[in-house]
Design an enzyme around this catalytic site. Sequence first.
Site, mmCIF file in Angstrom:
data_model
loop_
_atom_site.group_PDB
_atom_site.id
_atom_site.type_symbol
_atom_site.label_atom_id
_atom_site.label_comp_id
_atom_site.label_asym_id
_atom_site.label_seq_id
_atom_site.Cartn_x
_atom_site.Cartn_y
_atom_site.Cartn_z
ATOM 1 N N LYS A 49 0.861 -1.203 0.000
ATOM 2 C CA LYS A 49 0.000 0.000 0.000
ATOM 3 C C LYS A 49 0.893 1.248 0.000
ATOM 4 O O LYS A 49 1.895 1.285 0.706
ATOM 5 C CB LYS A 49 -0.867 -0.047 1.266
ATOM 6 C CG LYS A 49 -1.921 1.046 1.385
ATOM 7 C CD LYS A 49 -2.774 0.788 2.646
ATOM 8 C CE LYS A 49 -3.879 1.818 2.825
ATOM 9 N NZ LYS A 49 -4.728 1.534 3.998
ATOM 10 N N SER A 90 -9.728 1.400 3.324
ATOM 11 C CA SER A 90 -8.867 2.163 2.445
ATOM 12 C C SER A 90 -7.842 1.315 1.689
ATOM 13 O O SER A 90 -7.273 1.781 0.709
ATOM 14 C CB SER A 90 -8.132 3.218 3.266
ATOM 15 O OG SER A 90 -7.240 2.601 4.176
ATOM 16 N N SER A 127 -9.780 -1.043 7.619
ATOM 17 C CA SER A 127 -9.255 -0.822 6.272
ATOM 18 C C SER A 127 -8.537 -2.000 5.631
ATOM 19 O O SER A 127 -8.232 -1.972 4.445
ATOM 20 C CB SER A 127 -8.321 0.397 6.262
ATOM 21 O OG SER A 127 -9.086 1.571 6.327
#
Lengths: 488, 511
Positions: B79, B154, B178
């Site tokens: 990420k 997210s 997330s």
Amino acid sequence: MPDYTTIIGLEVHVQLATKSKLFCRCSTQFGAEPNTQTCPVCIGMPGSLPVMNREALNLALKTAVALNCTIPPMTKWDRKQYYYPDLPKGYQISQYDMPMSEHGFLEIADSKDRFETKQVRILRAHLEEDAGKSVHDEVAGRADSMIDLNRTGTPLLEIVSEPDMRSGLEARAYLDELKLLLTYIGVSDCNMQEGSLRVDANVNLHIAASDGKIATPIVEIKNMNSFRAVERAIDYEARRQYDVWQETGAKIGDVPKQTRGWDDNAGVTRGQRSKEESSDYRYFPDPDLVPVKFSEAEVQTARESLGELPAALRSRLQAEHALSVYDSEVLVNQGVDVVAYYLAAVEVAGDGKAVCNWVSQDVLRVLKESEANIADFGISAKSLGEFVGKLKAGDLPSARGREVFDVMLEEGIDVDQAMQKLGIEEIDESELVGICQSLLEKNPKIVEDVKGGKQQAVGALIGQAKKQNPNADPGRVRQICLDLIAQM
Amino acid sequence: MSLTSLSAVEQSRKLQAGEVSAVDLARAYLDRIDEHNPGVGAFLRYDAERALTAARHIDERRKAGEPLGPLAGVPVAVKDILAEQGERTTCASRMLEEFRAPYDSTVIARLKAADAVLLGRLNMDEFAMGGSTENSALGKTSNPWDLKCSPGGSSGGSAAAVAADFAPLTIGTDTGGSIRQPAAFCGITGMKPTYGRVSRFGLVAFASSLDQVGPMARSAEDLALLYGAIAGHDPQDSTSLNQPIGDLSTISQPLKGLRIGYAKEHFAAGLDGEVDEAVRTALKVYEALGATLVEVSLPHSKYAVATYYVIAPCEASSNLARYDGVHYGYRSDVAKITAELSAQRAALEEAGERRAAEDLDTPLVRMYRQSRSEAFGPEVKRRIMLGTYALSAGYYDAYYLKALKVRRLIRQDFDKVFEQVDVLAGPTTATPAFELGSLVDDPLAMYLVDLYTVSANLAGVPAMSLPCGFSKSGLPIGLQLQAKPLAEETLLRAAYMYQNETEWHLQRPAL
Ligand SMILES: [Zn+2]
């Protein structure tokens, strides 16, 4: 007598003498090229995290116990949030509602008795990180600002006093005593020029009125770069507030707390922009740092590591070495190194008062003239002790002491060598009697005068005796002559 | 069978046996990314040359008989929120679009030390704020099961990358769900470890007391491989736990007499019928495996979302203050600002509005204002505003302090539950993936997607999501497992047991 009392509280920021910063391993050395002592942590790089420097905490703890503070078992870190270009994270890590120490005191006194000895209460002492430095380049109409983050993250201990001081003089005495204490315990060098010690003063007045007292609005004075400046700024500010009160009648609560800067050259305080004052720092606990716990043992260790503090040392010098309050203050206030020098000399000479006279007058005068430290002084403590010892034993005529001292200092030699160099030897009693006898024979008028009750007439012979033998001690010459005349 | 459909554990075995080279494996993934990433949008950036060079290097070292790390040659994608030296770390924000970190985050350093092959950087909601990956300022990510749907957020890029077989293992972060929510939406397995288990050093902070880095993969077995490489104490993070991680080779051993709790609050109104059914069926699987089911209660869970949406924005407003246009990141055009300001001042003075002229921003304040206004997206701004408000004088006690108190009650709920059971099981999300754009104009509805996941962050307990079924429309459904602090092995074993009995985790979307 003015009909008001000045109320003063001081906030002192002290840079702790750690090698590295409060939350990273960067050096705290002063004077490096801008931005060379930085890392992702202290410049607030995305993702970086602070890790507490244990050494800074230990020094803070030591200071807190020296200031007689209470040490709570647990303390935590908070973020104080505001925007400023030299504050890279947008917040400063500090301690808000659970400081690492609180409720202490520091005793201040004045040897000249200009104020009464008192305990100034310490509200709290807490740790925080320093911000960076903005450098504004406005030469030739430019408006560039540059930022040096070397200072960012330097450990500061903020020591906040209660509003217990009543004059610029008291404030200065507090600062002198605080600085002395901090340097004695070795937690800071307290160098104001390098920013190791910074002072803000909160000042207002209590004005006597028919229905009690009126308090004027509190003003915080900043930018004072010496203790002398603090004293002057406070005294100026008190008069200014009195004038303003007479003009406007404004009381505390009528206007918000004002910040004023001290202009040392002009000798005045000046208002700073009031727009930036209604700050809401939005303090909240820093989630990146775990709370800190103090064990009873750690507090005890800190207490034991203090050594003898200035106040205790003064009392001991008075008790053990028969020094006056004034003398003990002169010595102790010179710092721990001068006291160590003094004590080492006393060890050899065996007379605290006599050594004190030489140290407080001659040694300190030389140091002041040459702007040197005691560590660089040309006569060792042992050597000074031997010198004073000889004077006390009468082996060195007191009249020639100063001469010997100067030679020891200039040549870097001990007392025996100096005496030899100056040809000072102990004069034989019979020789001295011989000299006196012949002088009296040559000066019958003096003999007559003395017999007539004018003892001081002998004084004229002392100079002549010294001419014949420079080692002749004036006191003994005087005594021998008087004795001889009495026998005539 | 293609290389990219093998599990990470199998890939590692084949790499060790010399049946496959790291270069071949990386190339297989890169080809697939080249082909399908334009449609899925999981990666913000990937660098084939760099990945292949790293893979070649590992193959050479293997050939030379050098000792290699536990992930040697296995591709991993990360990420775009973990600092990597010399690489961009954008957080999918205009603010950090050009930011290159001068250091490695601990997780990246550990992946490098484990000899993983880093493929590239995955999309996310800006600064990890959001539940759909629609808040990314740098690209759009779709759910590989249905490109019209959101992959969740997210860590939407991290979940979509695993689901689309762009990487066998990815790294996500979880502040309120997330990792788990996108894992559920994308039909993969993801875990948020105990708070403090994985170092946050180098993780660009959203809400420091809630953020946790975690592994995402197809199965519990693969997850354990990645988790083992990144977990453990880090002296650079004060909140890092100094506790050894358990022996992960034991996760295939069945847990005898496992006690599984299910909270009645997790099966209340609002739960989609298909999700409800899939989760109840999963509980029955456990029962069939010999587990005991216990009904428990989390009485304060109804306050979790509200509590979270006070604490997280408070911390975010503070953590994001550093993006002020001064030190790094986006800076508005200063020349333009200065010109605008002097024009405004001149106009006001001409109109005799001296007071208004005096009240104009200083150039510095205008630069802060403008830089932040231009570079932050609407969701980030919304949360900064919320947090700033909640922390301001007069509101602190009513919001922040109150939230901290409720947070303590939520933790106590978990303490009580874990006295009764080993694992708490329930739905990860109330519904399967929603359509992209469907919640964009309704931030409150978007916040409710965290309903079942935020409690674990508030309590700091480990939690994971694994696939347990599909909706009629073919979208995955997630089962959430939670355990007491530091009991990641229990979670992994419980997930492993389930995956041994079921095949949900083996399903692949048709791309
Ligand atoms: Zn640093």
